[in-house]
Design a protein around this motif. Structure first.
Motif, PDB file in Angstrom:
ATOM      1  N   LYS A 285       0.835  -1.193   0.000  1.00 39.58           N
ATOM      2  CA  LYS A 285       0.000   0.000   0.000  1.00 39.58           C
ATOM      3  C   LYS A 285       0.878   1.254   0.000  1.00 39.58           C
ATOM      4  N   PRO A 286       0.394   2.344  -0.583  1.00 37.37           N
ATOM      5  CA  PRO A 286       1.192   3.581  -0.596  1.00 37.37           C
ATOM      6  C   PRO A 286       1.478   4.079   0.813  1.00 37.37           C
ATOM      7  N   ASP A 287       2.649   4.632   0.983  1.00 37.43           N
ATOM      8  CA  ASP A 287       3.027   5.239   2.260  1.00 37.43           C
ATOM      9  C   ASP A 287       2.108   6.432   2.528  1.00 37.43           C
ATOM     10  N   LEU A 288       1.565   6.510   3.739  1.00 33.04           N
ATOM     11  CA  LEU A 288       0.623   7.579   4.076  1.00 33.04           C
ATOM     12  C   LEU A 288       1.310   8.889   4.435  1.00 33.04           C
ATOM     13  N   PHE A 289       2.596   8.857   4.685  1.00 31.58           N
ATOM     14  CA  PHE A 289       3.283  10.043   5.188  1.00 31.58           C
ATOM     15  C   PHE A 289       4.377  10.571   4.264  1.00 31.58           C
ATOM     16  N   ARG A 290       4.747   9.785   3.253  1.00 29.10           N
ATOM     17  CA  ARG A 290       5.833  10.201   2.371  1.00 29.10           C
ATOM     18  C   ARG A 290       5.458   9.951   0.915  1.00 29.10           C
ATOM     19  N   ALA A 291       6.084  10.727   0.021  1.00 30.03           N
ATOM     20  CA  ALA A 291       5.839  10.574  -1.414  1.00 30.03           C
ATOM     21  C   ALA A 291       7.159  10.649  -2.157  1.00 30.03           C
ATOM     22  N   LEU A 292       7.157  10.106  -3.374  1.00 31.37           N
ATOM     23  CA  LEU A 292       8.307  10.259  -4.255  1.00 31.37           C
ATOM     24  C   LEU A 292       8.129  11.521  -5.078  1.00 31.37           C
ATOM     25  N   ASN A 305       8.260  14.487   2.695  1.00 29.70           N
ATOM     26  CA  ASN A 305       7.182  14.312   3.661  1.00 29.70           C
ATOM     27  C   ASN A 305       5.903  14.976   3.151  1.00 29.70           C
ATOM     28  N   TYR A 306       4.756  14.326   3.414  1.00 30.79           N
ATOM     29  CA  TYR A 306       3.476  14.863   2.959  1.00 30.79           C
ATOM     30  C   TYR A 306       3.136  16.217   3.592  1.00 30.79           C
ATOM     31  N   ILE A 307       3.769  16.539   4.692  1.00 34.78           N
ATOM     32  CA  ILE A 307       3.479  17.804   5.351  1.00 34.78           C
ATOM     33  C   ILE A 307       3.714  18.987   4.419  1.00 34.78           C
ATOM     34  N   TYR A 308       4.650  18.817   3.471  1.00 32.72           N
ATOM     35  CA  TYR A 308       4.928  19.877   2.501  1.00 32.72           C
ATOM     36  C   TYR A 308       4.034  19.770   1.264  1.00 32.72           C
ATOM     37  N   LEU A 309       3.515  18.572   0.969  1.00 30.54           N
ATOM     38  CA  LEU A 309       2.849  18.331  -0.308  1.00 30.54           C
ATOM     39  C   LEU A 309       1.329  18.396  -0.230  1.00 30.54           C
TER      40      LEU A 309
END
Length: 323
Positions: A285-292, A305-309
């Protein structure tokens, strides 16, 4: 006889004037002023402290590298730019104590910068922007002076001498203040694409970026749009990967792409963030907190980190109507 006396008088006046110039020597005076504000022997500096109304940063040198607060490695370029700028500052004009503070409206934060060698203070001064110029106050002096960096007319000294810790962190991707951004474009995986533009007066407008996107009939929410422009300050990444760009942008798996975000500045900076889901283990499953993220033209993806995205990938309806 009278002509001789007149010639002699003129000669003596010229001689007296030359002597006065030599005694005053305005060129030497300007050189002394420049030396007093410029950092000498920047290689001797082993600690820099920057403080403004909201932030503080302490840069400490150790083993030929610089560390934020003595522990976290920082970007060598940001520290080098600071030291070079400090060593090349020149006085453009002097401001009397009466005029100091009254020659225009301050813009941005005032900050104090102190350079150390061990416990010894090498140089310390306050710096603030007044009417688009940089006003410097040497500690212990009643006068101030406007300073400039010859050869770099467009350089933003307010940023170079930043007291914000994130400005110096090594993993910094984008560090643009809201007033520096001229345009933001957001292309979402849903097919919705839209673009915000900002003029020099801070007026923001929105327009569709493809033929399938239509602006809502409701009134634009100005606060939401202004907040979007504030999210590009200190965007960082966690780590680099060896995942090549081709494996994400190729024909294999388009479903992983979430958005493409572009930002432009008035000074000509252009940045692109292509955002993809991150699977730590293949087929998980996709990571809930990080992205490429594919950043600009780099060939390998980075982890952000998703906090920025999250705040950059909202749909168009978010920016219309009351919140």
């Amino acid at each position: 006889m009278k002509n001789r006396r007149s010639v002699l008088t003129i000669f003596l006046l010229i001689l007296a004037l030359l002597l006065l110039i030599l005694l005053i020597n305005p060129w030497n005076q300007r050189e002394r002023e420049n030396r007093s504000v410029a950092l000498r022997n920047m290689e001797d500096v082993d600690r820099i402290v920057l403080v403004d109304s909201y932030n503080s940063a302490e840069l400490i040198k150790g083993d030929d590298s610089w560390y934020l607060f003595g522990t976290e490695p920082v970007s060598p370029v940001s520290v080098e730019n600071l030291l070079i700028a400090a060593s090349r500052l020149e006085v453009s004009s002097i401001v009397s104590s009466e005029a100091n503070g009254g020659s225009g409206e301050p813009q941005g934060d005032s900050r104090e910068i102190t350079f150390f060698r061990g416990d010894h203070v090498l140089l310390t001064y306050g710096l603030r922007v007044v009417s688009g110029r940089y006003l410097l106050n040497l500690r212990g002096s009643e006068t101030a002076c406007y300073v400039a960096l010859p050869g770099y007319p467009g350089l933003d000294l307010d940023r170079v001498f930043s007291a914000t810790p994130d400005h110096y962190r090594e993993h910094l991707l984008i560090d643009l203040r809201p007033s520096e951004i001229s345009a933001i474009q957001i292309d979402l995986a849903s097919g919705e694409a839209f673009r915000f533009t900002q003029d020099r007066e801070g007026i923001i407008r929105c327009e569709p970026a493809n033929e399938n996107t239509h602006l809502p009939d409701s009134v634009p929410n100005v606060l939401s749009m202004k907040l979007l422009f504030s999210y590009f300050t200190s965007i960082r990444y966690e780590q680099r990967t060896e995942i090549p760009a081709d494996s994400l942008t190729g024909t294999a798996d388009h479903s992983r792409k979430m958005a493409t975000i572009g930002v432009e500045s008035f000074s000509g900076e252009h940045h692109s963030l292509q955002v993809f889901t991150y699977h730590e283990i293949p087929n998980s499953k996709p990571d809930l907190f990080r992205a490429l993220v594919l950043f600009n033209d780099e060939q390998d993806a980075i982890i952000v980190n998703y906090i920025y995205l999250d705040v950059l990938m909202r749909g168009l309806s978010y920016y219309f109507g009351e919140k």
